[in-house]
Design a protein around this motif. Structure first.
Motif, short mmCIF file in Angstrom:
data_model
loop_
_atom_site.label_atom_id
_atom_site.label_comp_id
_atom_site.label_asym_id
_atom_site.label_seq_id
_atom_site.Cartn_x
_atom_site.Cartn_y
_atom_site.Cartn_z
N ASP A 170 19.23 48.65 77.43
CA ASP A 170 18.53 47.90 77.82
C ASP A 170 17.51 46.98 77.22
OD1 ASP A 170 19.98 47.84 80.51
OD2 ASP A 170 18.15 48.57 81.49
N LYS A 171 16.63 47.89 76.24
CA LYS A 171 15.66 47.69 75.89
C LYS A 171 16.63 47.31 74.19
CE LYS A 171 12.51 51.46 77.06
NZ LYS A 171 12.25 52.34 76.86
N ILE A 172 17.43 47.57 73.94
CA ILE A 172 18.09 46.44 72.53
C ILE A 172 18.92 45.65 73.13
CG2 ILE A 172 20.41 46.83 71.44
CD1 ILE A 172 18.01 48.51 70.60
N LEU A 173 19.22 44.71 74.45
CA LEU A 173 20.12 44.01 74.73
C LEU A 173 18.58 42.94 75.40
CD1 LEU A 173 21.64 44.77 77.72
CD2 LEU A 173 22.51 43.64 75.70
N LYS A 174 17.31 43.27 74.72
CA LYS A 174 16.28 42.57 75.75
C LYS A 174 15.91 41.67 74.10
CE LYS A 174 11.46 42.49 78.17
NZ LYS A 174 10.42 41.76 76.86
N LEU A 175 15.79 43.45 73.20
CA LEU A 175 15.51 43.00 72.13
C LEU A 175 16.38 41.33 71.56
CD1 LEU A 175 14.45 43.65 68.80
CD2 LEU A 175 15.84 45.17 69.10
N TYR A 176 17.63 41.11 71.61
CA TYR A 176 17.96 40.65 71.30
C TYR A 176 17.69 39.11 72.25
CZ TYR A 176 21.69 43.35 68.86
OH TYR A 176 21.92 44.69 68.17
N GLU A 177 17.57 39.26 73.28
CA GLU A 177 17.00 37.62 74.04
C GLU A 177 15.94 37.80 73.38
OE1 GLU A 177 17.24 39.51 77.91
OE2 GLU A 177 19.44 39.57 78.08
N ASP A 178 14.82 38.35 73.23
CA ASP A 178 13.63 37.67 73.18
C ASP A 178 13.64 37.53 71.39
OD1 ASP A 178 13.08 38.65 75.64
OD2 ASP A 178 11.90 40.60 75.59
N ASN A 179 13.92 37.98 70.90
CA ASN A 179 14.22 37.46 69.20
C ASN A 179 15.34 37.06 68.28
OD1 ASN A 179 11.26 39.12 68.66
ND2 ASN A 179 12.27 40.82 69.78
N PRO A 180 15.69 36.22 69.32
CA PRO A 180 16.85 35.40 68.47
C PRO A 180 17.38 35.42 67.14
CG PRO A 180 15.56 33.60 69.62
CD PRO A 180 15.10 35.37 69.44
N GLU A 181 16.76 35.98 66.37
CA GLU A 181 16.64 36.00 65.27
C GLU A 181 17.06 37.34 64.24
OE1 GLU A 181 17.89 33.19 63.26
OE2 GLU A 181 17.88 31.91 64.98
N PHE A 182 17.46 38.00 64.84
CA PHE A 182 16.51 39.67 65.21
C PHE A 182 17.73 39.80 63.76
CE2 PHE A 182 17.83 44.10 65.18
CZ PHE A 182 16.68 44.48 65.03
N LEU A 183 19.19 39.74 64.93
CA LEU A 183 20.94 39.96 64.21
C LEU A 183 21.26 38.79 63.75
CD1 LEU A 183 22.79 41.78 63.39
CD2 LEU A 183 23.31 42.12 65.68
N GLN A 184 21.64 39.05 62.57
CA GLN A 184 21.93 37.72 62.01
C GLN A 184 23.60 38.14 60.47
OE1 GLN A 184 21.68 34.14 62.02
NE2 GLN A 184 20.05 34.38 63.83
N PRO A 185 24.51 37.18 61.32
CA PRO A 185 25.15 35.46 61.69
C PRO A 185 25.32 35.66 63.70
CG PRO A 185 27.24 36.49 60.62
CD PRO A 185 26.12 37.72 60.43
N LYS A 186 25.50 34.98 63.72
CA LYS A 186 25.08 35.34 65.81
C LYS A 186 26.52 35.57 66.23
CE LYS A 186 21.43 33.11 66.45
NZ LYS A 186 20.02 33.97 67.15
N SER A 187 27.80 36.04 65.40
CA SER A 187 29.12 36.57 65.55
C SER A 187 28.31 38.12 65.68
CB SER A 187 29.67 36.34 64.76
OG SER A 187 29.25 36.56 63.71
N ARG A 188 27.69 38.60 65.00
CA ARG A 188 27.12 39.87 65.14
C ARG A 188 27.00 40.62 66.97
NH1 ARG A 188 30.15 39.89 61.35
NH2 ARG A 188 29.94 39.19 59.47
N VAL A 189 25.95 39.35 66.90
CA VAL A 189 25.25 39.73 68.87
C VAL A 189 26.54 40.14 69.55
CG1 VAL A 189 23.70 38.98 70.05
CG2 VAL A 189 23.31 38.32 67.29
N ASN A 190 27.33 38.85 69.64
CA ASN A 190 28.47 38.88 70.46
C ASN A 190 28.63 40.40 69.73
OD1 ASN A 190 27.92 36.08 70.78
ND2 ASN A 190 29.21 35.31 69.92
N GLU A 191 29.35 40.81 69.02
CA GLU A 191 30.04 42.44 68.66
C GLU A 191 29.44 43.03 69.59
OE1 GLU A 191 32.22 44.81 65.28
OE2 GLU A 191 31.02 42.27 65.06
N MET A 192 28.33 43.00 69.06
CA MET A 192 27.58 43.78 69.57
C MET A 192 27.09 44.43 70.95
SD MET A 192 25.91 45.82 66.43
CE MET A 192 28.44 45.70 65.46
N VAL A 193 26.99 43.31 71.22
CA VAL A 193 27.11 43.08 72.69
C VAL A 193 28.23 43.43 73.95
CG1 VAL A 193 27.08 41.64 75.39
CG2 VAL A 193 24.83 41.06 72.84
N ASN A 194 29.41 43.10 74.00
CA ASN A 194 30.00 42.93 74.16
C ASN A 194 30.78 44.99 73.91
OD1 ASN A 194 30.27 40.64 75.46
ND2 ASN A 194 31.21 39.80 73.66
N ASN A 195 30.85 45.38 73.22
CA ASN A 195 31.65 45.96 72.62
C ASN A 195 31.18 47.73 72.85
OD1 ASN A 195 33.31 44.52 71.38
ND2 ASN A 195 33.14 44.67 69.08
#
Length: 658
Positions: A170-195
């Protein structure tokens, strides 16, 4: 004086395989461009790279080479540093996970996490990929194989320490939500969240007992720290974290940018932030997972070396043939923002011809040639402007801002595109103003001088803006304009158009990037690669022939040879010899001195305690003045690799072989 803003950038640390190819150079070259750009923009930069040297894979390769891991790795690291030197990589620190400061830091981190209850001991059973040094669950396997490299995995079970990664979902999910620029490009965010995050993280194995090539757990020496805490901690151990000299840690952490390839983004975007959270440390500001460099659609990865038929992919060969500027430019310009790029010899040559020869090289050559031809190399001070000048001057004056915007967005290809838009406009400006027509009218002398000055000044701005990306040709361009390139340490001068003196003197230089006949060059490269392949095959054939052309002997001849098992007690190098080792061996109740030509295959310390097969009734000879009382029996394959013969199981030394 106002303190400079800090910028800390890192590459992932590299597994020193020795099979270096162009794909290995991408991340480091991109980071070098960012480091150079930030330095010229007035930042206090710390650029870190290095090597990941522990683990089962390294231990196995060293054993196959008959060496201890550390000496085995030393040679590979030296070769990698040579490549970085050839590519003009300006790192501030090169860290090795075998460095004492790193080892000490990792042990302290492990202790700290254990004391905080973030690490616990249990038994691990799961699927393990040795080349990738990764554990996988059943659901993560692809057709029963490693999802990263596609190789076989093995079921492993052992006592291990575990990091409580599951509590950080949950803390990593919140990190992505609160800091949208933390992980780039955005496709990597989707990969980490879904997989990984939505299915729920599982606790992470962070120690091993099945091998010992690693950092020992300080309070449980049968365990070695596994790659997650070992390798990832380099980003803070390199700064002196948990040491008495932690000034750099206090100064540069948190990192501004972790640049990494997409196949290891999970480690940097999930595991590393979780470890930092557990240590109560600030998180890096941004993690960027770039794409792969593909050859014919195949990944050029660290754990999967592709077999290339007619492609030159070794960075040394490419730099020797085309120059480091051309290789750097291809890497920085060709790979699309956040996506994969494709390498072929033809794509490299086209990029050299189109951008470097036709655009940049042509602009430099024609500007130098016209100023020399029309004004003897030195421009007069008279000027006459015209509306056609405004677009070029505007583009050159605004170039710095556009490049900064692209770099802030981590889009290096776009930054170079902006620079070359100005180059292309300058070439069009030559056609628009037609200097060859102006020179025919003496009344247009001031106008001609203005055109030439605008071209020279545009070249100056372009050269300065290219300095983070190309490391040699910008200085040549600046030198030809009478500018001391070594004194150009920042971008201050490019914010104003008109810095060159009106009576600038321009000197002619040899072509920076001679145009290449692509079809002829492709044929030469193919012939070169095929010739090298045939040469290797020829050497193998000769070796095989040499090995098979021994004369026949009778059983009586063979019976004269006495073979016994010996145990190596001591081993040392023979001075001034690149092949010989001096050994003291035990054969039953007897000890002997033997000189053996196995230095290139084995480190002396590796041989101590090993059992070997010896010819014991060979007449003593002197080699380099040292008496040898027998001969160690070795096998040698067609490629020249040596391996000493040893009994299948330990047996008393002195035992006879028959």
């Amino acid at each position: 004086m106002q303190e400079k803003e800090k910028f800390y950038i890192t590459t992932p640390i590299y597994y020193p395989s020795g099979d270096w190819h162009l794909g290995h150079c991408y991340t480091t070259t991109v980071c070098d461009a960012f480091a150079r750009f930030k330095r010229m923009n007035g930042y206090d930069v710390f650029f870190l790279t290095g090597t990941d040297e522990h683990g089962q894979k390294i231990a196995k390769k060293a054993e196959e080479a008959g060496m201890q891991p550390k000496p085995f790795i030393d040679g590979l690291v030296a070769k990698l540093k040579d490549i970085w030197s050839l590519m003009d990589i300006t790192y501030d620190k090169f860290i090795r996970t075998t460095d004492e400061e790193h080892i000490s830091c990792v042990q302290k981190i492990f202790e700290k996490l254990y004391e905080k209850g973030e690490i616990y001991k249990a038994e691990y059973e799961g699927w393990y990929c040795t080349p990738c040094e990764s554990f996988w669950t059943e659901s993560q396997l692809v057709e029963g194989k490693c999802p990263d490299c596609g190789r076989e995995v093995s079921r492993e079970k052992e006592e291990s320490y575990f990091f409580r990664l599951s509590k950080y979902t949950d803390k990593i999910l919140k990190l992505y939500e609160d800091n949208p620029e933390f992980l780039q490009p955005k496709s990597r965010v989707n990969e980490m969240v879904n997989n990984f995050l939505k299915p729920g993280l599982t606790d992470l194995c962070v120690s091993r007992t099945s091998f010992n090539w690693g950092i020992p757990v300080s309070f449980d020496k049968k365990h070695v720290v596994y790659v997650w805490i070992d390798a990832l901690s380099n980003y803070i151990s390199a700064l002196g974290y948990l040491s008495e000299k932690d000034e750099n840690f206090q100064k540069y952490w948190p990192a501004d940018l972790h640049m990494t390839a997409k196949e290891i983004i999970r480690f940097h975007a999930i595991i590393w932030p979780a470890i930092l959270m557990a240590l109560d440390l600030p998180l890096p500001k941004q993690v960027y997972g770039h794409g792969w460099l593909l050859i014919g659609g195949d990944k050029m990865s660290k754990s999967k070396t592709d077999k290339i038929k007619t492609e030159l992919v070794h960075p040394v060969a490419l730099c020797d043939r085309y120059g480091s500027d051309a290789v750097r430019y291809f890497l920085l310009r060709e790979i699309p923002f956040g996506s994969d790029g494709i390498y072929t010899n033809e794509s490299l040559l086209k990029r050299i011809n189109t951008d470097l020869a036709n655009d940049l090289g042509n602009l430099v050559n024609r500007t130098q040639a016209m100023i020399e031809k029309y004004f003897g190399g030195t421009l007069p001070t008279e000027r006459e402007s015209a509306p056609v000048d405004e677009e070029l001057i505007g583009m050159a004056s605004g170039l710095y801002g556009k490049v900064c915007s692209a770099m802030d967005a981590l889009n290096v290809p776009e930054a170079l595109t902006e620079i070359f838009r100005v180059v292309q406009r300058a070439n069009k400006y030559v056609d628009d103003t037609a200097p060859w027509a102006l020179v025919k009218d003496e009344s247009k002398r001031a106008r001609l001088a203005t055109v030439m000055y605008n071209l020279a000044e545009t070249l100056r701005i372009v050269a300065v803006m290219l300095k983070p990306y190309l490391t040699k040709s910008p200085d040549i361009i600046l030198g030809s304009l009478g500018v001391d390139a070594s004194a150009v340490m920042n971008f201050d001068s490019v914010k104003t158009f008109g810095v060159l003196p009106l009576n600038v003197t321009v000197t002619k230089t040899p072509p920076l990037f001679p145009r290449i006949d692509i079809q002829k060059e492709l044929a030469e490269v193919e012939a070169l690669v095929l010739a090298e392949k045939k040469e290797k095959e020829k050497k193998v054939e000769i070796k095989v022939e040499e090995q098979t052309q021994k004369p026949e002997i009778s059983i009586d001849d063979f019976a004269k040879v006495q073979l016994k098992v010996a145990t190596v007690l001591e081993a040392e190098e023979v001075p001034k010899s690149d092949k010989l080792l001096k050994l003291r061996v035990k054969i039953g109740n007897e000890e002997r001195q033997v000189v053996s030509g196995i230095k290139k295959a084995y480190a002396p310390e590796y041989l101590i305690g090993k059992q070997v097969v010896m010819v014991t009734n060979l007449k003593p000879v002197k080699l380099r003045g040292i008496e040898s009382q027998g001969m160690i029996i070795c096998a040698e394959n067609a490629e020249g690799k040596l391996a000493f013969l040893t009994p299948e199981v330990a047996i008393e030394d002195g035992s006879e072989i028959f």
